[in-house]
Design a protein around this motif. Sequence first.
Motif, PDB file in Angstrom:
ATOM      1  N   SER A 292       0.820  -1.211   0.000  1.00 33.57           N
ATOM      2  CA  SER A 292       0.000   0.000   0.000  1.00 33.57           C
ATOM      3  C   SER A 292       0.855   1.262   0.000  1.00 33.57           C
ATOM      4  O   SER A 292       0.477   2.283   0.577  1.00 33.57           O
ATOM      5  CB  SER A 292      -0.945   0.017   1.206  1.00 33.57           C
ATOM      6  N   GLY A 293       2.010   1.203  -0.643  1.00 32.82           N
ATOM      7  CA  GLY A 293       2.876   2.371  -0.612  1.00 32.82           C
ATOM      8  C   GLY A 293       3.686   2.574  -1.864  1.00 32.82           C
ATOM      9  O   GLY A 293       3.187   2.503  -2.974  1.00 32.82           O
ATOM     10  N   ARG A 294       4.985   2.775  -1.679  1.00 35.95           N
ATOM     11  CA  ARG A 294       5.882   3.154  -2.764  1.00 35.95           C
ATOM     12  C   ARG A 294       6.727   1.956  -3.210  1.00 35.95           C
ATOM     13  O   ARG A 294       6.929   1.018  -2.445  1.00 35.95           O
ATOM     14  CB  ARG A 294       6.783   4.296  -2.288  1.00 35.95           C
ATOM     15  N   TYR A 295       7.249   2.066  -4.442  1.00 32.00           N
ATOM     16  CA  TYR A 295       8.036   0.975  -5.006  1.00 32.00           C
ATOM     17  C   TYR A 295       9.239   1.540  -5.752  1.00 32.00           C
ATOM     18  O   TYR A 295       9.166   2.609  -6.359  1.00 32.00           O
ATOM     19  CB  TYR A 295       7.186   0.131  -5.965  1.00 32.00           C
ATOM     20  N   TRP A 296      10.354   0.779  -5.702  1.00 28.72           N
ATOM     21  CA  TRP A 296      11.577   1.157  -6.397  1.00 28.72           C
ATOM     22  C   TRP A 296      12.071  -0.032  -7.219  1.00 28.72           C
ATOM     23  O   TRP A 296      12.025  -1.181  -6.769  1.00 28.72           O
ATOM     24  CB  TRP A 296      12.664   1.562  -5.394  1.00 28.72           C
ATOM     25  N   LEU A 297      12.574   0.240  -8.412  1.00 26.07           N
ATOM     26  CA  LEU A 297      13.073  -0.798  -9.304  1.00 26.07           C
ATOM     27  C   LEU A 297      14.548  -0.537  -9.589  1.00 26.07           C
ATOM     28  O   LEU A 297      14.956   0.606  -9.814  1.00 26.07           O
ATOM     29  CB  LEU A 297      12.280  -0.791 -10.615  1.00 26.07           C
ATOM     30  N   ALA A 298      15.345  -1.610  -9.584  1.00 27.13           N
ATOM     31  CA  ALA A 298      16.777  -1.471  -9.861  1.00 27.13           C
ATOM     32  C   ALA A 298      17.003  -0.921 -11.260  1.00 27.13           C
ATOM     33  O   ALA A 298      16.278  -1.256 -12.205  1.00 27.13           O
ATOM     34  CB  ALA A 298      17.464  -2.818  -9.706  1.00 27.13           C
ATOM     35  N   ASP A 299      18.031  -0.101 -11.394  1.00 30.39           N
ATOM     36  CA  ASP A 299      18.345   0.489 -12.692  1.00 30.39           C
ATOM     37  C   ASP A 299      18.874  -0.548 -13.672  1.00 30.39           C
ATOM     38  O   ASP A 299      18.697  -0.428 -14.884  1.00 30.39           O
ATOM     39  CB  ASP A 299      19.371   1.605 -12.527  1.00 30.39           C
ATOM     40  N   ASP A 300      19.555  -1.575 -13.165  1.00 31.88           N
ATOM     41  CA  ASP A 300      20.070  -2.662 -14.002  1.00 31.88           C
ATOM     42  C   ASP A 300      20.254  -3.884 -13.115  1.00 31.88           C
ATOM     43  O   ASP A 300      19.988  -3.845 -11.914  1.00 31.88           O
ATOM     44  CB  ASP A 300      21.381  -2.268 -14.702  1.00 31.88           C
ATOM     45  N   ARG A 301      20.730  -4.980 -13.712  1.00 34.69           N
ATOM     46  CA  ARG A 301      20.781  -6.235 -12.969  1.00 34.69           C
ATOM     47  C   ARG A 301      21.908  -6.289 -11.930  1.00 34.69           C
ATOM     48  O   ARG A 301      22.024  -7.268 -11.183  1.00 34.69           O
ATOM     49  CB  ARG A 301      20.899  -7.425 -13.923  1.00 34.69           C
ATOM     50  N   THR A 302      22.752  -5.250 -11.843  1.00 38.15           N
ATOM     51  CA  THR A 302      23.717  -5.203 -10.756  1.00 38.15           C
ATOM     52  C   THR A 302      23.028  -4.892  -9.425  1.00 38.15           C
ATOM     53  O   THR A 302      23.567  -5.181  -8.360  1.00 38.15           O
ATOM     54  CB  THR A 302      24.803  -4.150 -11.006  1.00 38.15           C
TER      55      THR A 302
END
Length: 361
Positions: A292-302
């Motif tokens: 029910s909040g915020r999400y972050w996604l890695a910029d690349d597979r590192t």
Amino acid sequence: MSAAVAVAACGAAGMDDGSPGDREAKYKRVIEDPHPRPADVIEAAGAPTGVARAEDGSLLLSYDVRNVEDDEGPAAFAWRIVGPDGRTVAEHAEHGDAEAARTAFKGVAGGFVRVPSGEGAEGAYLLDVSGKRHKVVVTDTPTRTRPGDIVLAEWEPTLVYRPATRTASPPAGVSDAAIRLAVDERGTVWSLEQPLTDEPNRLVWQRDGRTVGSKSAPKTDSGGVLVAGGGTAALSLTQGEDALGLLVTTDDGEHWRTVLAGGVPWKALKGGPVSLVLALLADGRLLVGEESGRYWLADDRTNRTFHKVRTPAAFTSLTVDGSTLYGVADATTATYDLVKGEGLWVSHDGGREWRQYKERR
């Protein structure tokens, strides 16, 4: 999936007609009906509580309608299977109890396997992509995992499901001290062991029932979320009520590093470790977030740095299947009304573009 995505939410429009009193009356009729129609349950729910995708691209959407005034009382549940072309293949609804555990499914080769409800292994079965129900054989005998096996139940008991034989069993070689478990696409079992001594928790990975590597977790770790796939494994690091960061490998355990920043405000995450979301995309990128909040996604597979995912509505859940993100906008508690943007949203490009899901008729 592209044919199944459009710009309107499934089932929500019908509930928008009429006065609030009419909506409340429809909702109450659905949960009190001993034999509810799937379409009525789906319309009343407004948004799915679960999304599972089979290997052929079919989706199973599950819906719950619960008593608004009380945690007890009547309820209704429904599922609908939608083919890769976006058309309904099968659906089912049933009357239930608001106190009962929600029914959940996982997508597998050949269909969708029901997750046991928590009372041992009771309730596991398979729905094929046509909606036909098949028996799942559950055994107490530990079995060595193979490629294609998935974790069906992490607790009481721990079960790994094998689609080829429609069987579920404990994974061989896993210690009784394991408190977290993940199985990658090659059948490697990753577990987090919590010793009874003062020693730190330990990550262990095994193939064919044999240990091939281990890694001590930081002493601050109290047992977070564990994910694995495509050579990447990650454990969320926790301490008390705080989420601290990640312990990550991207080369099958050869090298590990801790990620304590990278653009994610770890200690500011709402709900702490209990509400933490950690998922892995098919390309090896990690998704971090909070329910029910915020999400972050890695910029690349590192997986060293992350960017915030922009969502078209306030999501109550966000799940990952392969390279696709499924976000659900819904009320956080049972309600007669719909929230802004209610329904299922889909992104195939890491959250840069979202479309609201709609079935084809």
